[in-house]
Design a protein around this motif. Structure first.
Motif, PDB file in Angstrom:
ATOM      1  N   LYS A 184       1.500  -1.166   0.313  1.00  0.00           N
ATOM      2  CA  LYS A 184      -0.472   0.117   0.259  1.00  0.00           C
ATOM      3  C   LYS A 184       0.479   1.239   0.250  1.00  0.00           C
ATOM      4  O   LYS A 184       0.006   2.831  -0.650  1.00  0.00           O
ATOM      5  N   ARG A 185       2.039   1.080   0.573  1.00  0.00           N
ATOM      6  CA  ARG A 185       2.370   2.447   0.932  1.00  0.00           C
ATOM      7  C   ARG A 185       3.838   2.592  -0.613  1.00  0.00           C
ATOM      8  O   ARG A 185       3.089   4.173  -0.401  1.00  0.00           O
ATOM      9  N   LYS A 186       4.045   2.070  -1.591  1.00  0.00           N
ATOM     10  CA  LYS A 186       3.825   1.372  -3.154  1.00  0.00           C
ATOM     11  C   LYS A 186       3.108   2.170  -3.899  1.00  0.00           C
ATOM     12  O   LYS A 186       3.491   3.359  -3.943  1.00  0.00           O
ATOM     13  N   LEU A 187       2.170   1.708  -3.017  1.00  0.00           N
ATOM     14  CA  LEU A 187       1.228   2.457  -4.046  1.00  0.00           C
ATOM     15  C   LEU A 187       0.662   3.919  -4.252  1.00  0.00           C
ATOM     16  O   LEU A 187       0.446   4.660  -5.301  1.00  0.00           O
ATOM     17  N   ASP A 188       0.573   3.873  -2.341  1.00  0.00           N
ATOM     18  CA  ASP A 188       0.277   5.470  -1.842  1.00  0.00           C
ATOM     19  C   ASP A 188       1.908   6.390  -2.741  1.00  0.00           C
ATOM     20  O   ASP A 188       1.259   7.563  -3.103  1.00  0.00           O
ATOM     21  N   VAL A 189       2.520   5.944  -3.588  1.00  0.00           N
ATOM     22  CA  VAL A 189       4.183   6.782  -3.678  1.00  0.00           C
ATOM     23  C   VAL A 189       3.621   6.784  -6.030  1.00  0.00           C
ATOM     24  O   VAL A 189       4.055   7.641  -5.585  1.00  0.00           O
ATOM     25  N   VAL A 190       2.528   5.892  -5.765  1.00  0.00           N
ATOM     26  CA  VAL A 190       2.470   6.358  -7.698  1.00  0.00           C
ATOM     27  C   VAL A 190       1.793   7.040  -7.637  1.00  0.00           C
ATOM     28  O   VAL A 190       1.436   8.168  -8.328  1.00  0.00           O
ATOM     29  N   VAL A 191       0.589   6.831  -6.468  1.00  0.00           N
ATOM     30  CA  VAL A 191      -0.227   8.386  -5.995  1.00  0.00           C
ATOM     31  C   VAL A 191       0.294   9.805  -6.120  1.00  0.00           C
ATOM     32  O   VAL A 191      -0.171  10.753  -6.703  1.00  0.00           O
ATOM     33  N   THR A 192       0.553   9.751  -5.615  1.00  0.00           N
ATOM     34  CA  THR A 192       1.767  10.773  -5.229  1.00  0.00           C
ATOM     35  C   THR A 192       2.517  11.362  -5.975  1.00  0.00           C
ATOM     36  O   THR A 192       1.993  12.717  -6.647  1.00  0.00           O
ATOM     37  N   SER A 193       2.854  10.472  -7.033  1.00  0.00           N
ATOM     38  CA  SER A 193       3.820  11.201  -8.247  1.00  0.00           C
ATOM     39  C   SER A 193       2.588  11.296  -9.568  1.00  0.00           C
ATOM     40  O   SER A 193       3.333  12.183  -9.898  1.00  0.00           O
ATOM     41  N   CYS A 194       1.241  10.474  -9.338  1.00  0.00           N
ATOM     42  CA  CYS A 194       0.912  11.317 -10.812  1.00  0.00           C
ATOM     43  C   CYS A 194       0.280  11.934 -10.343  1.00  0.00           C
ATOM     44  O   CYS A 194       0.425  12.972 -11.400  1.00  0.00           O
ATOM     45  N   MET A 195      -0.108  12.790  -9.089  1.00  0.00           N
ATOM     46  CA  MET A 195      -0.487  13.829  -8.506  1.00  0.00           C
ATOM     47  C   MET A 195       0.355  15.175  -8.939  1.00  0.00           C
ATOM     48  O   MET A 195       0.472  16.114  -9.166  1.00  0.00           O
ATOM     49  N   GLN A 196       1.484  14.979  -8.714  1.00  0.00           N
ATOM     50  CA  GLN A 196       2.805  15.869  -8.807  1.00  0.00           C
ATOM     51  C   GLN A 196       2.847  15.882 -10.198  1.00  0.00           C
ATOM     52  O   GLN A 196       3.043  16.854 -10.900  1.00  0.00           O
ATOM     53  N   LEU A 197       2.037  14.877 -10.922  1.00  0.00           N
ATOM     54  CA  LEU A 197       2.798  15.313 -13.318  1.00  0.00           C
ATOM     55  C   LEU A 197       2.052  15.758 -12.955  1.00  0.00           C
ATOM     56  O   LEU A 197       1.447  17.379 -14.264  1.00  0.00           O
TER      57      LEU A 197
END
Length: 76
Positions: free
Chosen positions: A7-20
């Motif tokens: 879940k933490r790794k997936l949360d990093v992906v979410v953060t990256s998507c939102m930053q992009l």
């Protein structure tokens, strides 16, 4: 991999998507062609969709949001 770590790794992906998404949004007004601005808005929408569904996938890993199939029609 344990569910919480996944879940933490997936949360990093979410953060990256939102930053992009934010990065693209800041560039949108500078684009010279309407079709390019429209394309960027579509990409931003897709990134928001990806972030939302990745969040749900992460919640599934820890036993939350089990009723949300993200519009797939799948139950597992």
């Amino acid at each position: 991999m344990e569910p919480e770590k996944l879940k933490r790794k997936l949360d990093v992906v979410v953060t990256s998507c939102m930053q992009l998404s934010r990065d693209l949004q800041s560039l949108e007004a500078q684009l010279s062609l309407n079709m390019d601005r429209k394309a960027i808005r579509e990409i931003i929408g897709n990134l928001h969709w990806a972030a939302e569904n990745t969040t749900v996938v992460g919640l599934h890993q820890v036993g939350e949001a089990l009723e949300d199939n993200m519009g797939t029609g799948l139950n597992d």
